[in-house]
Design an enzyme around this catalytic site. Sequence first.
Site, PDB file in Angstrom:
ATOM      1  CG  HIS A 280      45.025 162.246 102.322  1.00  0.00           C
ATOM      2  ND1 HIS A 280      44.071 161.878 101.410  1.00  0.00           N
ATOM      3  CD2 HIS A 280      46.050 161.375 102.189  1.00  0.00           C
ATOM      4  CE1 HIS A 280      44.509 160.814 100.758  1.00  0.00           C
ATOM      5  NE2 HIS A 280      45.697 160.491 101.207  1.00  0.00           N
ATOM      6  CG  ASP A 337      53.783 158.807 104.597  1.00  0.00           C
ATOM      7  OD1 ASP A 337      54.076 157.651 104.941  1.00  0.00           O
ATOM      8  OD2 ASP A 337      53.539 159.142 103.433  1.00  0.00           O
TER       9      ASP A 337
HETATM   10  N1  ACO Z   1      50.799 172.236 106.118  1.00  0.00           N
HETATM   11  C1  ACO Z   1      50.299 173.491 106.105  1.00  0.00           C
HETATM   12  N2  ACO Z   1      49.287 173.893 105.334  1.00  0.00           N
HETATM   13  C2  ACO Z   1      48.742 172.981 104.522  1.00  0.00           C
HETATM   14  C3  ACO Z   1      49.202 171.659 104.465  1.00  0.00           C
HETATM   15  C4  ACO Z   1      50.263 171.297 105.307  1.00  0.00           C
HETATM   16  N3  ACO Z   1      50.746 170.061 105.307  1.00  0.00           N
HETATM   17  N4  ACO Z   1      48.470 170.966 103.573  1.00  0.00           N
HETATM   18  C5  ACO Z   1      47.585 171.839 103.077  1.00  0.00           C
HETATM   19  N5  ACO Z   1      47.731 173.056 103.650  1.00  0.00           N
HETATM   20  C6  ACO Z   1      46.919 174.242 103.415  1.00  0.00           C
HETATM   21  C7  ACO Z   1      47.219 174.871 102.077  1.00  0.00           C
HETATM   22  O1  ACO Z   1      48.232 175.823 102.184  1.00  0.00           O
HETATM   23  C8  ACO Z   1      45.884 175.452 101.731  1.00  0.00           C
HETATM   24  O2  ACO Z   1      45.730 176.637 102.477  1.00  0.00           O
HETATM   25  P1  ACO Z   1      45.049 177.954 101.796  1.00  0.00           P
HETATM   26  O3  ACO Z   1      43.645 177.561 101.500  1.00  0.00           O
HETATM   27  O4  ACO Z   1      45.193 179.018 102.821  1.00  0.00           O
HETATM   28  O5  ACO Z   1      45.853 178.237 100.552  1.00  0.00           O
HETATM   29  C9  ACO Z   1      44.873 174.456 102.270  1.00  0.00           C
HETATM   30  O6  ACO Z   1      45.554 173.827 103.350  1.00  0.00           O
HETATM   31  C10 ACO Z   1      44.401 173.417 101.257  1.00  0.00           C
HETATM   32  O7  ACO Z   1      45.549 172.697 100.779  1.00  0.00           O
HETATM   33  P2  ACO Z   1      45.751 172.162  99.305  1.00  0.00           P
HETATM   34  O8  ACO Z   1      47.195 172.284  98.980  1.00  0.00           O
HETATM   35  O9  ACO Z   1      44.749 172.793  98.390  1.00  0.00           O
HETATM   36  O10 ACO Z   1      45.335 170.631  99.493  1.00  0.00           O
HETATM   37  P3  ACO Z   1      45.630 169.465  98.452  1.00  0.00           P
HETATM   38  O11 ACO Z   1      44.506 168.511  98.570  1.00  0.00           O
HETATM   39  O12 ACO Z   1      45.950 170.009  97.104  1.00  0.00           O
HETATM   40  O13 ACO Z   1      46.990 168.838  99.020  1.00  0.00           O
HETATM   41  C11 ACO Z   1      48.522 167.458 100.180  1.00  0.00           C
HETATM   42  C12 ACO Z   1      47.059 167.646  99.718  1.00  0.00           C
HETATM   43  C13 ACO Z   1      49.443 167.488  98.963  1.00  0.00           C
HETATM   44  C14 ACO Z   1      48.632 166.113 100.868  1.00  0.00           C
HETATM   45  C15 ACO Z   1      48.901 168.603 101.150  1.00  0.00           C
HETATM   46  O14 ACO Z   1      48.069 168.557 102.282  1.00  0.00           O
HETATM   47  C16 ACO Z   1      50.370 168.563 101.573  1.00  0.00           C
HETATM   48  O15 ACO Z   1      51.219 169.113 100.882  1.00  0.00           O
HETATM   49  N6  ACO Z   1      50.684 167.910 102.737  1.00  0.00           N
HETATM   50  C17 ACO Z   1      52.056 167.754 103.171  1.00  0.00           C
HETATM   51  C18 ACO Z   1      52.746 166.640 102.403  1.00  0.00           C
HETATM   52  C19 ACO Z   1      52.260 165.282 102.819  1.00  0.00           C
HETATM   53  O16 ACO Z   1      52.177 164.961 103.998  1.00  0.00           O
HETATM   54  N7  ACO Z   1      51.983 164.451 101.819  1.00  0.00           N
HETATM   55  C20 ACO Z   1      51.566 163.073 102.046  1.00  0.00           C
HETATM   56  C21 ACO Z   1      50.204 162.875 101.529  1.00  0.00           C
HETATM   57  S1  ACO Z   1      49.570 161.316 101.985  1.00  0.00           S
HETATM   58  C22 ACO Z   1      50.423 160.206 101.064  1.00  0.00           C
HETATM   59  O17 ACO Z   1      50.923 160.369  99.995  1.00  0.00           O
HETATM   60  C23 ACO Z   1      50.497 158.945 101.727  1.00  0.00           C
END
Ligand code: ACO
Length: 402
Positions: A280, A337
Amino acid sequence: GIATGNLLKETGFVTYDPGFVNTAACSSEITYIDGDAGILRYRGYPIEQLAANSSFLEVSYLLIYGELPTAQQLAEFDEWIRRHSLLHEEMRRFFDGFPRDAHPMAVLSSAVSAISTFYQDSLDPFDREHVEISTVRLMAKVPTIASYAYKKSIGQAMLYPDNSLGYVQNFLRMTFGVPAEPYEVDPVVARILDMLFVLHADHEQNCSTSTVRLVGSSQANLFASVSAGVNALFGPLHGGANQAVLEMLDEIRAGGGDVPGFVRRVKNKEPGVKLMGFGHRVYKNYDPRAAIVKQAAQDVLARMNKPDPLLDLAMQLEEIALADDYFVSRRLYPNVDFYTGLIYKAMGFPTKMFTVLFALGRLPGWIAQWREMISDPETKIGRPRQVYTGAAERDYVPVEKR
Ligand code: ACO
């Protein structure tokens, strides 16, 4: 400290902040989040208390009008919404025009946008009375639209709302009832769905809410702004995640249930492989909604006597991820979720409807934020800056010389 937008005029500096990770675009009195401490409050009230004691309509009132309603205010709000739950008959024809396999989120956003063709044309969208009636119309009609979208997708006749029923009960009946047959709403299902809507009701400046505000900042009407929010919610990184979680769990099961193997693929960053429902932007220790939902998932599945092997897979995934330094060091935890899809599935909703359920829950938040935006004297049209990285000036070359 807060540096305001005039910094640009005064200094010529532009802040470069892709994804607005650190840029506030508004001030707000609606929702408070402390992502490190795992705190979420609507108008000051902790989410745990609201989930345990309140109802979705009461929380909607709280978000939209700022205070918990008195018994009379709540009864009036409820009554007003019940009176507006019907769709204009002409609107039913829209549903006939969509292909049968249309995603219900696409149908929902189109239909929400279409409401303004019936009620918005010649009126000032910011007129006080008009805002009040638009608020009620939207709250009242979106569940009807959502049920119609579902009925369309399974080829069943649509049911008119039954205004003797409460908000969530009415939605469940329109969705799962069939014409000419009595339908008893399961009170446990209604209570849990109501609670899930409470958990989703607002989340300050998330992608869809920021979209509602940005569109509304051009003085577009409430229906136009909220339909844009529905489209923003559609994406798998936002509301679409609840559908994506179930698809991920299904894929793991189809592949023999190899949870550690799937986690390895995530860690190897295989293209398109993410642990959906994890991570998140704001919560970096835990998502307080996820804890409530996990408990509810366990209760519902046990109570409805619908054990689901996907719940076991989800719990295994969570356990493995929370003990793995890859996820711990990136502060990735289950979000709201991760477990909701399992509950929706047990209730009988098909996967494609999950994000629609999120939209139903988020609706009062979008409305409250839009109303706050239009009454804030600081509001300006949203217009981010950019850092230009394209070609320097060059001369046009006629096509035969390229
Ligand atoms: N699975 C695996 N790795 C992940 C995930 C994940 N779900 N989420 C983040 N990471 C990793 C990224 O690859 C990144 O790794 P790195 O530093 O080696 O490149 C690091 O964690 C940081 O992630 P970001 O993408 O920079 O985090 P951001 O804050 O931009 O993204 C998000 C947040 C979009 C929610 C992301 O965690 C994601 O895509 N999660 C999966 C989708 C999801 O569940 N979305 C629902 C969000 S909550 C909602 O809307 C109710």
